[in-house]
Design an enzyme around this catalytic site. Structure first.
Site, PDB file in Angstrom:
ATOM      1  N   LYS A  55       0.841  -1.204   0.000  1.00  0.00           N
ATOM      2  CA  LYS A  55       0.000   0.000   0.000  1.00  0.00           C
ATOM      3  C   LYS A  55       0.877   1.255   0.000  1.00  0.00           C
ATOM      4  O   LYS A  55       0.591   2.224  -0.711  1.00  0.00           O
ATOM      5  CB  LYS A  55      -0.935  -0.018   1.220  1.00  0.00           C
ATOM      6  CG  LYS A  55      -2.022  -1.076   1.086  1.00  0.00           C
ATOM      7  CD  LYS A  55      -2.816  -1.304   2.356  1.00  0.00           C
ATOM      8  CE  LYS A  55      -3.737  -2.509   2.185  1.00  0.00           C
ATOM      9  NZ  LYS A  55      -4.605  -2.817   3.280  1.00  0.00           N
ATOM     10  N   GLN A  99      -4.631  -1.882   9.516  1.00  0.00           N
ATOM     11  CA  GLN A  99      -4.521  -3.203   8.885  1.00  0.00           C
ATOM     12  C   GLN A  99      -5.172  -4.276   9.753  1.00  0.00           C
ATOM     13  O   GLN A  99      -5.005  -4.305  10.959  1.00  0.00           O
ATOM     14  CB  GLN A  99      -3.034  -3.531   8.632  1.00  0.00           C
ATOM     15  CG  GLN A  99      -2.797  -4.776   7.813  1.00  0.00           C
ATOM     16  CD  GLN A  99      -3.356  -4.704   6.392  1.00  0.00           C
ATOM     17  OE1 GLN A  99      -3.423  -3.640   5.792  1.00  0.00           O
ATOM     18  NE2 GLN A  99      -3.781  -5.833   5.859  1.00  0.00           N
ATOM     19  N   ASP A 122     -10.808   3.118   4.002  1.00  0.00           N
ATOM     20  CA  ASP A 122     -10.827   1.652   3.928  1.00  0.00           C
ATOM     21  C   ASP A 122     -12.255   1.135   4.157  1.00  0.00           C
ATOM     22  O   ASP A 122     -12.492  -0.077   4.100  1.00  0.00           O
ATOM     23  CB  ASP A 122      -9.879   1.120   5.016  1.00  0.00           C
ATOM     24  CG  ASP A 122      -9.402  -0.292   4.753  1.00  0.00           C
ATOM     25  OD1 ASP A 122      -9.332  -0.685   3.574  1.00  0.00           O
ATOM     26  OD2 ASP A 122      -9.098  -1.005   5.728  1.00  0.00           O
TER      27      ASP A 122
HETATM   28  N1  LIG Z   1      -7.794  -2.984   6.881  1.00  0.00           N
HETATM   29  C1  LIG Z   1      -7.778  -3.948   5.938  1.00  0.00           C
HETATM   30  N2  LIG Z   1      -7.239  -5.137   6.216  1.00  0.00           N
HETATM   31  C2  LIG Z   1      -7.258  -6.102   5.246  1.00  0.00           C
HETATM   32  C3  LIG Z   1      -7.782  -5.858   3.970  1.00  0.00           C
HETATM   33  C4  LIG Z   1      -8.347  -4.589   3.717  1.00  0.00           C
HETATM   34  O1  LIG Z   1      -8.870  -4.298   2.603  1.00  0.00           O
HETATM   35  N3  LIG Z   1      -8.323  -3.660   4.721  1.00  0.00           N
HETATM   36  N4  LIG Z   1      -7.700  -6.826   2.976  1.00  0.00           N
HETATM   37  C5  LIG Z   1      -6.936  -8.036   3.189  1.00  0.00           C
HETATM   38  C6  LIG Z   1      -5.513  -8.032   2.736  1.00  0.00           C
HETATM   39  N5  LIG Z   1      -5.101  -7.027   1.757  1.00  0.00           N
HETATM   40  C7  LIG Z   1      -5.035  -5.733   2.132  1.00  0.00           C
HETATM   41  O2  LIG Z   1      -4.936  -5.373   3.253  1.00  0.00           O
HETATM   42  C8  LIG Z   1      -4.610  -7.398   0.473  1.00  0.00           C
HETATM   43  C9  LIG Z   1      -4.366  -8.701   0.141  1.00  0.00           C
HETATM   44  C10 LIG Z   1      -3.825  -9.043  -1.108  1.00  0.00           C
HETATM   45  C11 LIG Z   1      -3.533  -8.054  -2.025  1.00  0.00           C
HETATM   46  C12 LIG Z   1      -2.930  -8.355  -3.350  1.00  0.00           C
HETATM   47  O3  LIG Z   1      -2.788  -7.467  -4.172  1.00  0.00           O
HETATM   48  N6  LIG Z   1      -2.526  -9.583  -3.582  1.00  0.00           N
HETATM   49  C13 LIG Z   1      -1.864  -9.909  -4.820  1.00  0.00           C
HETATM   50  C14 LIG Z   1      -0.778 -10.917  -4.574  1.00  0.00           C
HETATM   51  C15 LIG Z   1       0.242 -10.380  -3.613  1.00  0.00           C
HETATM   52  C16 LIG Z   1       1.579 -11.021  -3.720  1.00  0.00           C
HETATM   53  O4  LIG Z   1       2.077 -11.134  -4.818  1.00  0.00           O
HETATM   54  O5  LIG Z   1       2.108 -11.363  -2.675  1.00  0.00           O
HETATM   55  C17 LIG Z   1      -2.876 -10.437  -5.831  1.00  0.00           C
HETATM   56  O6  LIG Z   1      -3.932 -10.964  -5.416  1.00  0.00           O
HETATM   57  O7  LIG Z   1      -2.605 -10.308  -7.002  1.00  0.00           O
HETATM   58  C18 LIG Z   1      -3.785  -6.750  -1.697  1.00  0.00           C
HETATM   59  C19 LIG Z   1      -4.315  -6.419  -0.464  1.00  0.00           C
HETATM   60  C20 LIG Z   1      -6.891  -8.418   4.651  1.00  0.00           C
HETATM   61  N7  LIG Z   1      -6.718  -7.310   5.511  1.00  0.00           N
END
Ligand SMILES: Nc1nc2c(c(=O)[nH]1)N[C@@H](CN(C=O)c1ccc(C(=O)N[C@@H](CCC(=O)O)C(=O)O)cc1)CN2
Length: 284
Positions: A55, A99, A122
């Protein structure tokens, strides 16, 4: 039937981040204000550390400043609320991201509620949730908002369709079901306590399947209705989704990959909402 078309979250997210960067530059050029996202991380869970870093990196590319607040795993709910209240009152901070998940000792609802609604980029507060439920202006929870944007991009109109959401978390399952309801879908929720036979029969009837329960490859291709749209919002270790991709893509018409589907849309939505918050908070 031919294989499903992939819904490219990476490409769409890149375009959203580019547009967001232009909006941020315009705001900074006109007013001297740089949008700022505060990220708060309790503890050092490796996956959460990675997500927060992603992020921050993408914020930088979009011309958004980051203020990172790392807190020890021993932080109490009261201490966390104090931090979030201070950030909420700080005029240089436009958006706040706490988070998830935090330690079990933390009252997550109380912590989220310490975020000022106008900085809740968020979409985790009750105010944001209610606004979204009633279709009123406000910030959507990022993954659900990103999913709807992705469906729009691929001309998937939920109106009149049967949608099943597998999962009922506060930041993902519940809100995505409400957003689909707001688009006139007929929504059914399944979750971790839904008996396997019921899950299978509900998924078999669904035109749109959103998997968000956090169980690797729970949804099998044999249960996907031919031609259904499949959105995999599962985050499991090893970048494995909640859908068995290989078998599901043989029956679906559209499907999101993991990685490269819903994940990038989550972060793009966060950045876009941060700049929107900065614009709203800046008296030009
Ligand atoms: N406060 C929050 N906590 C969490 C959220 C949220 O939206 N707000 N979401 C999830 C986790 N998350 C962001 O926090 C998140 C997970 C995965 C990805 C992402 O882009 N993944 C990639 C692969 C990543 C890699 O290569 O390692 C993909 O899917 O292509 C972004 C955000 C839980 N907590």
């Amino acid at each position: 039937m031919s294989q499903a078309t992939l819904m490219d979250g990476t490409g769409l997210a890149r375009r959203i981040v580019d547009e967001t960067a232009k909006r941020a530059a315009d705001l900074t050029g006109r007013t001297g204000v740089t949008p700022c996202l505060a990220t708060v991380l309790v503890g050092e869970d490796p996956a959460s550390v990675t997500y927060v870093r992603m992020k921050q990196n993408r914020s930088r590319k979009a011309g958004i400043a980051s203020r990172h607040v790392p807190l020890p795993a021993t932080t109490t709910t009261a201490e966390l609320i104090t931090t979030l209240t201070e950030l909420s009152a700080d005029p240089a901070v436009h958006g706040i991201l706490l988070q998830h998940p935090m330690g079990h000792h933390i009252d997550e609802r109380a912590a989220f509620e310490a975020i000022a609604p106008e900085k809740d980029v968020d979409g985790v507060t009750l105010a944001s949730f209610s606004a979204m439920s009633f279709g009123l202006p406000g910030f959507s929870s990022c993954t659900p908002g990103g999913i709807i944007r992705l469906l729009d991009e691929y001309d998937v109109d939920p109106a009149g369709k049967r949608a099943v959401v597998v999962g009922r978390s506060a930041i993902l399952g519940k809100p995505v079901g409400l957003l689909l309801l707001g688009r006139d879908a007929t929504v059914t929720y399944c979750h971790s306590r839904t008996p396997a036979a019921d899950l299978s029969s509900v998924v078999r009837e669904a035109d749109i399947v959103v998997a968000a329960v956090g169980r690797p490859r729970l949804i099998r291709g044999e249960d996907i209705k031919p031609g259904a749209v499949v959105v995999d919002a599962g985050y499991n270790a090893g970048n494995v989704g909640d859908v068995d991709f290989d078998s599901a893509r043989e029956r679906a018409s559209l499907i999101t990959p993991v990685p490269g589907g819903v994940g990038p849309m989550t972060i793009a939505t966060l950045l876009s909402q941060t700049v929107e918050a900065a614009v709203r908070q800046t008296v030009a």
